[in-house]
Every structure is written in structure tokens, then in C-alpha cells.
Design a protein around this motif. Structure first.
Motif, mmCIF file in Angstrom:
data_model
loop_
_atom_site.group_PDB
_atom_site.id
_atom_site.type_symbol
_atom_site.label_atom_id
_atom_site.label_comp_id
_atom_site.label_asym_id
_atom_site.label_seq_id
_atom_site.Cartn_x
_atom_site.Cartn_y
_atom_site.Cartn_z
ATOM 1 N N LEU A 95 0.820 -1.341 -0.147
ATOM 2 C CA LEU A 95 0.098 -0.089 0.071
ATOM 3 C C LEU A 95 0.774 1.278 -0.030
ATOM 4 C CD1 LEU A 95 -2.677 -1.304 2.411
ATOM 5 C CD2 LEU A 95 -2.860 -1.501 0.069
ATOM 6 N N GLU A 96 1.234 1.749 -1.185
ATOM 7 C CA GLU A 96 2.239 2.728 -1.368
ATOM 8 C C GLU A 96 1.717 3.850 -1.267
ATOM 9 O OE1 GLU A 96 4.454 3.062 -5.203
ATOM 10 O OE2 GLU A 96 6.125 2.522 -3.889
ATOM 11 N N ASP A 97 2.507 4.741 -0.284
ATOM 12 C CA ASP A 97 2.313 6.277 -0.414
ATOM 13 C C ASP A 97 2.944 7.007 -1.696
ATOM 14 O OD1 ASP A 97 1.541 9.004 0.425
ATOM 15 O OD2 ASP A 97 3.125 9.144 1.989
ATOM 16 N N GLY A 98 2.418 8.185 -2.077
ATOM 17 C CA GLY A 98 3.137 8.912 -3.117
ATOM 18 C C GLY A 98 3.145 10.364 -3.080
ATOM 19 N N ASP A 99 4.064 10.923 -3.814
ATOM 20 C CA ASP A 99 4.220 12.224 -3.926
ATOM 21 C C ASP A 99 3.133 13.034 -4.311
ATOM 22 O OD1 ASP A 99 6.917 12.022 -3.029
ATOM 23 O OD2 ASP A 99 7.538 11.703 -5.026
ATOM 24 N N PHE A 100 2.268 12.465 -4.892
ATOM 25 C CA PHE A 100 0.913 13.160 -5.557
ATOM 26 C C PHE A 100 -0.034 13.375 -4.514
ATOM 27 C CE2 PHE A 100 0.926 8.606 -6.458
ATOM 28 C CZ PHE A 100 -0.093 8.202 -5.984
ATOM 29 N N ILE A 101 -0.019 12.761 -3.498
ATOM 30 C CA ILE A 101 -1.121 12.975 -2.171
ATOM 31 C C ILE A 101 -0.591 14.128 -1.298
ATOM 32 C CG2 ILE A 101 -2.363 11.713 -0.645
ATOM 33 C CD1 ILE A 101 -1.611 8.935 -2.016
ATOM 34 N N ASP A 102 -1.580 14.982 -1.253
ATOM 35 C CA ASP A 102 -1.083 16.155 -0.246
ATOM 36 C C ASP A 102 -1.447 15.516 1.277
ATOM 37 O OD1 ASP A 102 -3.765 16.570 0.437
ATOM 38 O OD2 ASP A 102 -4.117 17.964 -1.061
ATOM 39 N N GLU A 103 -1.048 16.443 2.142
ATOM 40 C CA GLU A 103 -1.046 15.954 3.423
ATOM 41 C C GLU A 103 -2.599 15.778 3.869
ATOM 42 O OE1 GLU A 103 1.374 15.583 6.031
ATOM 43 O OE2 GLU A 103 2.735 15.443 4.346
ATOM 44 N N ASN A 104 -3.433 16.383 3.659
ATOM 45 C CA ASN A 104 -4.869 16.311 4.249
ATOM 46 C C ASN A 104 -5.251 15.002 3.572
ATOM 47 O OD1 ASN A 104 -4.666 18.705 5.638
ATOM 48 N ND2 ASN A 104 -5.462 19.977 3.966
ATOM 49 N N GLU A 105 -5.319 14.799 2.174
ATOM 50 C CA GLU A 105 -5.818 13.907 1.629
ATOM 51 C C GLU A 105 -5.104 12.484 2.035
ATOM 52 O OE1 GLU A 105 -7.239 13.058 -2.770
ATOM 53 O OE2 GLU A 105 -5.088 13.057 -2.884
ATOM 54 N N PHE A 106 -3.779 12.433 2.312
ATOM 55 C CA PHE A 106 -2.953 11.392 2.814
ATOM 56 C C PHE A 106 -3.755 10.816 3.987
ATOM 57 C CE2 PHE A 106 0.276 9.838 5.802
ATOM 58 C CZ PHE A 106 0.679 8.821 5.109
ATOM 59 N N TYR A 107 -4.000 11.794 5.098
ATOM 60 C CA TYR A 107 -4.385 11.249 6.409
ATOM 61 C C TYR A 107 -5.892 10.900 6.341
ATOM 62 C CZ TYR A 107 -0.095 12.772 8.207
ATOM 63 O OH TYR A 107 1.461 12.751 8.546
ATOM 64 N N GLU A 108 -6.525 11.418 5.367
ATOM 65 C CA GLU A 108 -7.987 10.984 5.294
ATOM 66 C C GLU A 108 -8.044 9.469 4.538
ATOM 67 O OE1 GLU A 108 -11.668 11.603 2.069
ATOM 68 O OE2 GLU A 108 -10.021 13.263 2.350
ATOM 69 N N ILE A 109 -7.182 9.216 3.732
ATOM 70 C CA ILE A 109 -7.032 8.004 3.144
ATOM 71 C C ILE A 109 -6.503 6.805 4.030
ATOM 72 C CG2 ILE A 109 -5.800 6.568 1.417
ATOM 73 C CD1 ILE A 109 -5.705 8.963 -0.326
ATOM 74 N N VAL A 110 -5.387 7.291 5.077
ATOM 75 C CA VAL A 110 -4.933 6.425 6.046
ATOM 76 C C VAL A 110 -5.800 6.245 7.179
ATOM 77 C CG1 VAL A 110 -3.345 6.268 7.855
ATOM 78 C CG2 VAL A 110 -2.582 6.912 5.656
ATOM 79 N N SER A 111 -6.664 7.123 7.426
ATOM 80 C CA SER A 111 -7.740 6.879 8.360
ATOM 81 C C SER A 111 -8.749 5.877 7.946
ATOM 82 C CB SER A 111 -8.506 8.117 8.702
ATOM 83 O OG SER A 111 -9.629 7.908 9.676
ATOM 84 N N ILE A 112 -9.250 5.791 6.479
ATOM 85 C CA ILE A 112 -10.101 4.930 5.871
ATOM 86 C C ILE A 112 -9.409 3.435 6.079
ATOM 87 C CG2 ILE A 112 -11.257 4.100 3.906
ATOM 88 C CD1 ILE A 112 -11.670 7.339 3.423
ATOM 89 N N MET A 113 -8.202 3.538 5.637
ATOM 90 C CA MET A 113 -7.459 2.279 5.359
ATOM 91 C C MET A 113 -7.371 1.537 6.841
ATOM 92 S SD MET A 113 -3.544 1.753 3.989
ATOM 93 C CE MET A 113 -2.854 2.926 4.951
ATOM 94 N N ASN A 114 -7.090 2.361 7.788
ATOM 95 C CA ASN A 114 -6.587 1.581 9.065
ATOM 96 C C ASN A 114 -8.195 1.165 9.831
ATOM 97 O OD1 ASN A 114 -4.087 2.088 8.849
ATOM 98 N ND2 ASN A 114 -3.749 4.063 10.146
ATOM 99 N N ASP A 115 -9.231 1.729 9.398
ATOM 100 C CA ASP A 115 -10.495 1.357 9.879
ATOM 101 C C ASP A 115 -10.716 -0.134 9.350
ATOM 102 O OD1 ASP A 115 -11.113 3.436 11.568
ATOM 103 O OD2 ASP A 115 -12.055 4.677 10.042
ATOM 104 N N ALA A 116 -10.431 -0.326 8.039
ATOM 105 C CA ALA A 116 -10.550 -1.529 7.370
ATOM 106 C C ALA A 116 -9.464 -2.633 7.987
ATOM 107 C CB ALA A 116 -10.357 -1.402 5.828
ATOM 108 N N PHE A 117 -8.609 -2.178 8.325
ATOM 109 C CA PHE A 117 -7.459 -3.106 8.979
ATOM 110 C C PHE A 117 -8.143 -3.625 10.185
ATOM 111 C CE2 PHE A 117 -3.524 -1.514 6.468
ATOM 112 C CZ PHE A 117 -3.185 -2.994 6.078
#
Length: 335
Positions: A301-323
Motif C-alpha cells: 500500500l504505497e504512499d506517493g508524492d502526488f497525495i497532499d497531507e490532508n488527503e493522505f491522512y484521510e485515506i490512511v484513516s479509512i484504510m486503518n479502519d478497514a485493517f
């Protein structure tokens, strides 16, 4: 296979003020690398390392040791007294003249020097997660790493891959350039057909032209590390001295060189990595619960330079809920 298999994973707390201070003191060297190689996405923490360990407990309980490689920080919840956990500081295995380092390639190039590491080990990044039951033979069989062999001419933009192949051709003969393993359907039909298609090019040049690399857990042996360190000492020294990733120099190579060497010297058994694992670039469009129910045994599950900080943490929150839904219970590796 009766041999012990260790897992090695790099852990980083990119928010640690002491680490940030030390990194920034050496940041002047970053100019030699690219933004992709040394941008902030390289150091962002997804706060899900405990799920990495829960997945190992559930899907690979046979692992011998889990070496957690760290700059000096560890998660406060980590059960460091568990007999399978070995926390390894950079200074415990990387030569002093190469420290401090913020270069993942330099760290990985010394993995075979980790005290007590087994001959057979698997290199994980902390964004790689087991997703289904694993067997030791998914990584090693008959003492050999399981790798896909798929010839793929490197593109000029893939500097690390091209550097790897240029270095490989310095020390390996073309004895196994064309061999029966490249025609095995165990690599997957597409890989086999690709090898057949490139056969005339291989015959014409008589040299290794590049391999398709997997951004998945990598099975390594200490023996191959030792052989390449002996054969290419100037490359190991250059990578070790590079404080940050720097693909712009021809001597800048990666741990994929060891995998390429295994392929080029016929020290591997073929496998179909297309069905084994999947690289997923994080985005808001991913249905993580569905992804975690997929057939893949491993997910990166690779992070990328194209994701800004706010979007990154939003995605991570959704991902970790699924985890949390997939791995709701603490593992023995947590306090």
C-alpha cells in the motif's frame, strides 16, 4: 524446507523531532537525488505497523525472527521482550562511517550484517502487509528464493533498475541468459510469453537487458549478499556513503540487484508474482475492505508524492479502519 526464515522490516517514526533534526542537518545532500526519492512521502507514518505484525501472527506464525530495523525509535506498544522480536538499531549493523543514513538502499545493503539473522530472510517495507495464509515455500523452496523471471528492457527513467543491470553484467557471465526457467508457466503466462518475445534481443546482445521487478516482500540469502559485496565493493561503499537516495549516479543500486543476481545465476525457483501480490497506490477511490478480501497474499500500500497531507491522512484513516475490521485483536507482539 527446514531452514529458518527471518523477516526484516524497516520502521520509521517520521515525526520524531530528534530524527527530523538530524535528517535536516544532512539535507544538503538531498540535491543529488530526486524529489520522489527523498520527498516527505518517504518518511510519512501511516500508524499501522501493529497491523503488519497482526498479519504475520495470523498468516505466517512459522516465521523464525522479525528484525525491526530502526533509527532509534520504536512504537511504545511493541512487545520488545517477545522472543521473535529483535529490535535492531542502525548502529548495530551498519558501519559507523556510513552513519547517520536516511537512505533506505544503504540500510538494506547491510541487512546481511544484522547480528543473528538467518541465511534465508525476507525484506519487507513497512507498507507491505500479508493478506492471506502464507507458507514458507511462498518465499523459499529447496533453499532457493521464489522469484518471477520476466525479462523487461529497462527504460532510461528507471535509473536504479538500469544501474542494477549494468552492475550485474560486470560480474555475471551470460551462461544462464537463456534457460528453461524463463519458459516455465510457473512465472505466469504473460511473463513466459514476454520472455519468448524478447528471445531474439537476448540472443543478439548476449547480455542481461533487465528484469521486471516486484514491489513486494523480497526473499534474500546472506550468501548472495556476501558474493556481491566481494564482487562489487565499490558499489556497496558508494551506496553506504550516500546519506540519501541518489539514483543519478551509476553506482547507485538497490537491493533488487541481489534478486537480479539470483535470477542471472540460476539460484532461484520461478513463481507467478502477478497472482501472489499487488502494488496499490493509495487514493480516495480504493475500497479497502474489498481489497483486503482479495485473492492476493501480499499487498503493498504505497504512499506517493502526488497525495497532499490532508488527503493522505484521510485515506490512511479509512484504510486503518478497514485493517481494524480485518485484524481486530492484539497480537503477541503488542503489549
Amino acid at each position: 524446507m527446514n531452514e529458518k526464515i527471518d523477516f526484516v522490516v524497516t520502521y520509521l517514526d517520521g515525526a520524531d523531532p530528534a530524527w527530523i533534526k538530524e535528517r535536516d542537518e544532512h539535507r544538503y545532500l538531498q540535491a543529488k537525488g530526486t524529489q520522489h526519492e527523498n520527498g516527505n512521502s518517504r518518511y510519512r507514518n501511516m500508524e499501522n505497523f501493529h497491523f503488519f505484525l497482526r498479519a504475520i501472527e495470523k498468516y505466517a506464525p512459522w516465521v523464525n525472527k522479525i528484525h525491526v530495523v530502526t533509527w532509534g525509535h520504536t512504537p511504545e506498544w511493541l512487545n520488545t521482550k517477545h522472543p521473535k522480536i529483535n529490535v535492531v538499531n542502525h548502529k548495530d549493523f551498519i558501519p559507523e562511517e556510513y552513519l547517520p543514513t536516511f537512505n533506505s538502499n544503504a540500510i538494506e545493503f547491510s541487512f546481511d550484517k544484522i547480528p543473528g539473522i538467518s541465511e534465508h530472510f525476507v525484506n519487507f517495507n513497512d507498507d507491505m502487509f500479508l493478506n492471506a495464509p502464507m507458507a514458507p515455500t511462498d518465499f523459499f523452496e529447496k533453499g532457493l528464493p521464489r522469484l518471477q523471471i520476466m525479462y523487461a528492457p529497462f527504460m532510461p527513467s528507471d535509473a536504479l533498475f538500469s544501474n542494477n543491470i549494468l552492475a550485474l553484467n560486470k560480474v555475471v557471465s551470460s551462461k544462464y541468459l537463456i534457460n528453461k526457467k524463463m519458459f516455465s508457466l510457473k512465472n505466469g503466462l504473460f511473463a513466459t510469453l514476454s520472455n519468448i518475445y524478447l528471445l531474439p534481443m537476448l540472443r543478439y546482445y548476449g547480455k542481461f537487458i533487465g528484469f521486471r521487478e516486484d514491489h513486494l516482500p523480497a526473499p534474500h540469502t546472506k550468501s548472495i549478499y556476501a558474493k556481491l559485496r566481494e564482487s562489487l565493493p565499490e558499489y556497496f561503499d558508494f551506496v553506504g556513503k550516500s546519506k540519501f537516495r541518489n539514483s543519478q549516479d551509476i553506482k547507485s543500486v538497490s537491493h533488487w540487484l541481489m534478486l537480479d543476481y539470483a535470477r542471472a545465476t540460476n539460484q532461484f525457483l520461478p513463481t507467478n508474482s502477478f497472482t501472489f501480490g499487488k502494488l496499490v497506490n493509495l487514493s480516495t477511490s480504493i475500497n479497502f475492505e474489498l481489497l483486503f478480501k482479495s485473492k492476493y497474499k501480499v499487498l503493498c500500500l504505497e504512499d506517493g508524492d502526488f497525495i497532499d497531507e490532508n488527503e493522505f491522512y484521510e485515506i490512511v484513516s479509512i484504510m486503518n479502519d478497514a485493517f481494524l475490521k480485518k485484524f481486530p485483536n492484539k497480537s503477541v507482539f503488542e503489549k
